[in-house]
Design a protein around this motif. Structure first.
Motif: not given
Length: 265
Positions: A160-163, A189-191, A216-219
């Motif tokens: 769950e990311a804030a943005w 994403f921003g957490m 965090v970068v999700v790829y």
């Protein structure tokens, strides 16, 4: 000490650290199952002194424009330390300390220290960048390639990311923050409360990637692997959110992966 591979063990967990290949964790086996994609470019490599793409390979520091090689043209990607040989400073049964001295093409002198610590159910990676000379902007991050499939089961990602950083056509954040969108992702994403991403291979293993950092970068656009990359700032952060390393203030960050086995249905 040499830069030969180091094998750490704790319980039924085994991690292989490869100082000579960019300071990466080249393997992580839990109960005999390899979690990381294998190969010279894979495993989990440190991203330092910057993470992700830097626009046109350029950043401003001390009033001067610095130019990095365009290894992901038209940008520079993932720092320089993953391309160099690190040195082993200290090893115990379940912990290794390795170092890397920043050299050209990075224009500033400094030292990166990475600590790899293994327990029966976790791996903690801690990195610092320090200088005794000129101050400079830097980032720290990690780029693990987790195998998409374990025991016939594809991984499921949950977070769950804030943005989400809006991504431009050039793959760099535009500066706008948007509501998180469904994948596939090559996105940042921003957490604000810290990185917290869970990877679940049904009937096999659950693993959580955590960090006090908020980026965090999700790829997950590759068939073989998925990447969950905690870092101290967004892509192009040397320009948009510089963190200064000074002789009295190093940059430090850590991430911990915690796992537990799952029963098959």
């Amino acid at each position: 000490m040499s830069n030969e591979d180091i094998t750490l063990t704790a319980g039924d967990a085994e991690a292989v650290v490869a100082p000579g290949n960019g300071g990466r964790v080249s393997g992580l086996r839990v109960g005999g199952t390899e979690l990381l994609r294998q190969g010279e470019r894979f495993g989990c490599f440190p991203m330092v002194p910057w993470c992700g793409r830097t626009r046109d390979g350029r950043f401003l520091s001390g009033g001067a424009v610095q130019q990095m090689p365009l290894n992901a043209a038209p940008h520079a990607i993932h720092g320089t330390a993953r391309d160099g040989a690190w040195r082993t400073a200290r090893v115990t049964g379940n912990e290794a300390v390795i170092t890397y001295d920043l050299v050209e093409p990075w224009p500033y002198s400094g030292r990166v220290t990475q600590v790899v610590a293994l327990t029966e159910d976790s791996l903690t990676l801690t990195m610092s960048v320090e200088t005794y000379d000129s101050s400079f902007p830097a980032q720290i991050g990690w780029h693990p390639w987790f195998n998409r499939n374990l025991g016939g089961q594809d991984v499921r990602l949950a977070f769950e990311a804030a943005w989400q950083e809006e991504r431009g056509d050039d793959h760099l954040p535009t500066g706008n923050r948007v509501d998180p969108k469904p994948g596939p992702w090559d996105d940042c994403f921003g957490m604000p409360d810290g990185v917290d991403v869970t990877l679940t291979w049904p009937g096999q293993l659950e693993l959580t990637v955590a960090s006090r950092e908020e980026w965090v970068v999700v790829y997950d656009e590759q068939a073989e692997a998925v990447c969950v990359e905690p870092q101290t700032g967004p892509p192009n952060g040397l320009n948009t959110l510089p963190r200064l390393v000074t002789p009295i203030e190093p940059l430090e960050a850590s991430t911990t992966w915690t796992w537990r086995p799952l029963q098959a249905d």
